[in-house]
Design a protein around this motif. Structure first.
Motif, PDB file in Angstrom:
ATOM      1  N   LEU A  46      17.349  36.960  43.077  1.00 50.77           N
ATOM      2  CA  LEU A  46      15.977  37.460  43.030  1.00 50.77           C
ATOM      3  C   LEU A  46      15.384  37.323  41.634  1.00 50.77           C
ATOM      4  CD1 LEU A  46      16.098  40.709  45.205  1.00 50.77           C
ATOM      5  CD2 LEU A  46      15.048  38.521  45.775  1.00 50.77           C
ATOM      6  N   ILE A  47      16.172  37.683  40.615  1.00 49.05           N
ATOM      7  CA  ILE A  47      15.659  37.621  39.246  1.00 49.05           C
ATOM      8  C   ILE A  47      15.377  36.171  38.841  1.00 49.05           C
ATOM      9  CG2 ILE A  47      16.290  37.989  36.822  1.00 49.05           C
ATOM     10  CD1 ILE A  47      17.732  40.536  37.709  1.00 49.05           C
ATOM     11  N   TRP A  48      16.268  35.252  39.221  1.00 49.02           N
ATOM     12  CA  TRP A  48      16.068  33.855  38.829  1.00 49.02           C
ATOM     13  C   TRP A  48      14.874  33.236  39.561  1.00 49.02           C
ATOM     14  CZ3 TRP A  48      16.815  30.657  35.136  1.00 49.02           C
ATOM     15  CH2 TRP A  48      16.653  29.289  35.347  1.00 49.02           C
ATOM     16  N   ASP A  49      14.812  33.416  40.866  1.00 45.54           N
ATOM     17  CA  ASP A  49      13.724  32.800  41.634  1.00 45.54           C
ATOM     18  C   ASP A  49      12.389  33.509  41.417  1.00 45.54           C
ATOM     19  OD1 ASP A  49      15.502  30.982  42.515  1.00 45.54           O
ATOM     20  OD2 ASP A  49      15.595  31.677  44.589  1.00 45.54           O
ATOM     21  N   GLY A  50      12.448  34.751  40.977  1.00 48.43           N
ATOM     22  CA  GLY A  50      11.204  35.472  40.712  1.00 48.43           C
ATOM     23  C   GLY A  50      10.855  35.509  39.240  1.00 48.43           C
ATOM     24  N   ARG A  51      11.418  34.581  38.467  1.00 49.91           N
ATOM     25  CA  ARG A  51      11.266  34.642  37.006  1.00 49.91           C
ATOM     26  C   ARG A  51       9.816  34.499  36.552  1.00 49.91           C
ATOM     27  NH1 ARG A  51      13.581  29.980  38.640  1.00 49.91           N
ATOM     28  NH2 ARG A  51      12.734  27.987  37.939  1.00 49.91           N
ATOM     29  N   ARG A  52       9.002  33.757  37.311  1.00 49.16           N
ATOM     30  CA  ARG A  52       7.607  33.613  36.886  1.00 49.16           C
ATOM     31  C   ARG A  52       6.852  34.938  37.029  1.00 49.16           C
ATOM     32  NH1 ARG A  52       7.040  28.367  36.043  1.00 49.16           N
ATOM     33  NH2 ARG A  52       8.385  26.962  37.214  1.00 49.16           N
ATOM     34  N   ALA A  53       7.086  35.631  38.111  1.00 49.80           N
ATOM     35  CA  ALA A  53       6.453  36.946  38.283  1.00 49.80           C
ATOM     36  C   ALA A  53       7.015  37.938  37.263  1.00 49.80           C
ATOM     37  CB  ALA A  53       6.684  37.460  39.699  1.00 49.80           C
ATOM     38  N   LEU A  54       8.308  37.812  36.968  1.00 52.07           N
ATOM     39  CA  LEU A  54       8.912  38.707  35.990  1.00 52.07           C
ATOM     40  C   LEU A  54       8.387  38.417  34.592  1.00 52.07           C
ATOM     41  CD1 LEU A  54      12.604  38.819  37.270  1.00 52.07           C
ATOM     42  CD2 LEU A  54      10.679  40.313  37.814  1.00 52.07           C
ATOM     43  N   LEU A  55       7.992  37.170  34.356  1.00 53.61           N
ATOM     44  CA  LEU A  55       7.383  36.836  33.069  1.00 53.61           C
ATOM     45  C   LEU A  55       6.083  37.608  32.894  1.00 53.61           C
ATOM     46  CD1 LEU A  55       7.287  35.049  30.528  1.00 53.61           C
ATOM     47  CD2 LEU A  55       6.090  33.332  31.892  1.00 53.61           C
ATOM     48  N   THR A  56       5.314  37.713  33.965  1.00 53.60           N
ATOM     49  CA  THR A  56       4.076  38.495  33.906  1.00 53.60           C
ATOM     50  C   THR A  56       4.369  39.960  33.604  1.00 53.60           C
ATOM     51  OG1 THR A  56       3.055  37.007  35.511  1.00 53.60           O
ATOM     52  CG2 THR A  56       2.027  39.157  35.211  1.00 53.60           C
ATOM     53  N   ALA A  57       5.416  40.490  34.245  1.00 55.12           N
ATOM     54  CA  ALA A  57       5.785  41.881  33.983  1.00 55.12           C
ATOM     55  C   ALA A  57       6.198  42.061  32.518  1.00 55.12           C
ATOM     56  CB  ALA A  57       6.939  42.287  34.908  1.00 55.12           C
ATOM     57  N   SER A  58       6.932  41.092  31.998  1.00 57.18           N
ATOM     58  CA  SER A  58       7.382  41.180  30.607  1.00 57.18           C
ATOM     59  C   SER A  58       6.204  41.102  29.646  1.00 57.18           C
ATOM     60  CB  SER A  58       8.371  40.055  30.308  1.00 57.18           C
ATOM     61  OG  SER A  58       9.472  40.124  31.175  1.00 57.18           O
ATOM     62  N   LEU A  59       5.239  40.232  29.961  1.00 60.32           N
ATOM     63  CA  LEU A  59       4.061  40.116  29.100  1.00 60.32           C
ATOM     64  C   LEU A  59       3.232  41.394  29.120  1.00 60.32           C
ATOM     65  CD1 LEU A  59       2.919  36.442  29.821  1.00 60.32           C
ATOM     66  CD2 LEU A  59       3.981  37.349  27.757  1.00 60.32           C
ATOM     67  N   ALA A  60       3.186  42.031  30.268  1.00 65.82           N
ATOM     68  CA  ALA A  60       2.484  43.317  30.338  1.00 65.82           C
ATOM     69  C   ALA A  60       3.171  44.337  29.423  1.00 65.82           C
ATOM     70  CB  ALA A  60       2.453  43.823  31.771  1.00 65.82           C
ATOM     71  N   GLY A  61       4.498  44.320  29.427  1.00 68.10           N
ATOM     72  CA  GLY A  61       5.237  45.205  28.528  1.00 68.10           C
ATOM     73  C   GLY A  61       4.997  44.866  27.074  1.00 68.10           C
ATOM     74  N   PHE A  62       4.950  43.571  26.763  1.00 76.20           N
ATOM     75  CA  PHE A  62       4.689  43.157  25.383  1.00 76.20           C
ATOM     76  C   PHE A  62       3.309  43.625  24.928  1.00 76.20           C
ATOM     77  CE2 PHE A  62       2.763  40.115  22.451  1.00 76.20           C
ATOM     78  CZ  PHE A  62       3.673  40.144  21.414  1.00 76.20           C
ATOM     79  N   GLY A  63       2.322  43.448  25.812  1.00 82.37           N
ATOM     80  CA  GLY A  63       0.971  43.868  25.463  1.00 82.37           C
ATOM     81  C   GLY A  63       0.870  45.359  25.203  1.00 82.37           C
ATOM     82  N   ARG A  64       1.604  46.136  26.012  1.00 83.49           N
ATOM     83  CA  ARG A  64       1.586  47.591  25.812  1.00 83.49           C
ATOM     84  C   ARG A  64       2.283  47.964  24.503  1.00 83.49           C
ATOM     85  NH1 ARG A  64       2.180  52.366  29.129  1.00 83.49           N
ATOM     86  NH2 ARG A  64       1.689  54.080  27.720  1.00 83.49           N
ATOM     87  N   ALA A  65       3.386  47.271  24.199  1.00 78.18           N
ATOM     88  CA  ALA A  65       4.172  47.631  23.012  1.00 78.18           C
ATOM     89  C   ALA A  65       3.476  47.213  21.720  1.00 78.18           C
ATOM     90  CB  ALA A  65       5.557  46.989  23.098  1.00 78.18           C
ATOM     91  N   ILE A  66       2.897  45.997  21.704  1.00 76.44           N
ATOM     92  CA  ILE A  66       2.308  45.495  20.452  1.00 76.44           C
ATOM     93  C   ILE A  66       1.079  46.300  20.057  1.00 76.44           C
ATOM     94  CG2 ILE A  66       0.752  43.806  21.515  1.00 76.44           C
ATOM     95  CD1 ILE A  66       2.859  43.236  18.356  1.00 76.44           C
ATOM     96  N   GLY A  67       0.410  46.913  21.041  1.00 74.98           N
ATOM     97  CA  GLY A  67      -0.774  47.690  20.741  1.00 74.98           C
ATOM     98  C   GLY A  67      -0.504  49.174  20.561  1.00 74.98           C
ATOM     99  N   GLU A  68       0.751  49.579  20.640  1.00 74.76           N
ATOM    100  CA  GLU A  68       1.102  50.989  20.547  1.00 74.76           C
ATOM    101  C   GLU A  68       0.947  51.494  19.108  1.00 74.76           C
ATOM    102  OE1 GLU A  68       1.465  53.467  22.334  1.00 74.76           O
ATOM    103  OE2 GLU A  68       2.028  54.701  20.638  1.00 74.76           O
ATOM    104  N   VAL A  69       0.392  52.689  18.967  1.00 74.02           N
ATOM    105  CA  VAL A  69       0.214  53.242  17.625  1.00 74.02           C
ATOM    106  C   VAL A  69       0.652  54.705  17.546  1.00 74.02           C
ATOM    107  CG1 VAL A  69      -2.205  53.832  18.095  1.00 74.02           C
ATOM    108  CG2 VAL A  69      -1.429  53.596  15.752  1.00 74.02           C
ATOM    109  N   GLY A  70       0.380  55.486  18.593  1.00 70.85           N
ATOM    110  CA  GLY A  70       0.655  56.929  18.521  1.00 70.85           C
ATOM    111  C   GLY A  70       2.119  57.254  18.347  1.00 70.85           C
ATOM    112  N   ALA A  71       2.954  56.700  19.228  1.00 72.34           N
ATOM    113  CA  ALA A  71       4.381  57.036  19.198  1.00 72.34           C
ATOM    114  C   ALA A  71       5.062  56.504  17.940  1.00 72.34           C
ATOM    115  CB  ALA A  71       5.069  56.476  20.448  1.00 72.34           C
TER     116      ALA A  71
END
Length: 234
Positions: free
Chosen positions: A148-173
């Protein structure tokens, strides 16, 4: 509008002259965020696959909690991590407070639920297609998760990018657990907060433009490495 143009001009000047402070802060931002992203993906992606293929008593409750934690307030995460890592806390002996490691820990806690929830949605649809085949092949749970992880890697890339976007813009914590210490824990977002507090809006905007450009650059780089545009699946 004057501050916007001044900020844009300063951003171009800082990048063109490779300003030493800007380079240092930018590299630190990338190091902290990408480290947190790798750790978070290592936790979140197998967890999402496990939730898709497994059936256990508290599965629905676990998924509901993950979805709820997507909106976890960063300042609360920062406060909890601060208490745990402070001298009076259970992990105070490690001396991690006001270090990049503490910032990574806070970012991991914030983005794991986000990545896991988005990945779970994507893998659930893939599991509906693969269920009969993988069951008929008598695969193990580990093999099903890997497929599942290998064949769904493109969708998982989107999930990872969403995480990156949330982390790079984080300031409060990260401000709470990192302390915004010059040459130690100062990153782009905390530097923007500092310059805004000082009233230097042009420099704060310049740092903001650099942050946006860096986030776009990393996204394009990951898409290019994933070859999504070459296969018509952008």
């Amino acid at each position: 509008m004057g501050d916007l143009w001044d900020g844009l001009a300063q951003a171009v000047w800082l990048v063109a002259t490779l300003d030493a402070d800007l380079v240092e802060i930018t590299l630190r931002s990338l190091r902290v965020t990408l480290s947190a992203l790798v750790i978070a993906c290592t936790i979140a992606l197998p967890l999402s696959a496990l939730l898709v293929i497994s059936r256990f008593r508290f599965r629905r409750a676990t998924i509901a909690v993950l979805n709820a934690l997507m909106g976890l307030p960063p300042v609360v995460v920062g406060l909890v991590v601060y208490v745990l890592l402070s001298r009076q806390g259970p992990f105070g002996v490690l001396g991690l407070l006001f270090t990049p490691t503490a910032m990574i820990i806070a970012q991991v806690i914030i983005i794991v639920p986000l990545i896991a929830s988005i990945a779970h949605q994507a893998l659930r649809e893939l599991w509906a297609e693969y269920h009969d085949l993988l069951i008929s092949l008598n695969t193990t749970r580990r093999q099903r998760m890997a497929a599942l992880i290998w064949d769904g890697r493109r969708a998982l890339l989107t999930a990872s990018l969403a995480g990156f976007g949330r982390a790079i813009g984080e300031v409060g914590a990260i401000m709470i657990v990192g302390g915004n210490i010059d040459n130690a824990t100062r990153v782009l977002t905390t530097a923007i907060a500092l310059e805004t507090g000082k009233g230097d809006f042009a420099l704060a905007l310049a740092l903001g433009f650099v942050l946006i450009a860096m986030a776009i650059g990393v996204n394009f780089a990951i898409h290019w490495l994933g070859r999504t545009e070459r296969e018509g699946r952008w």
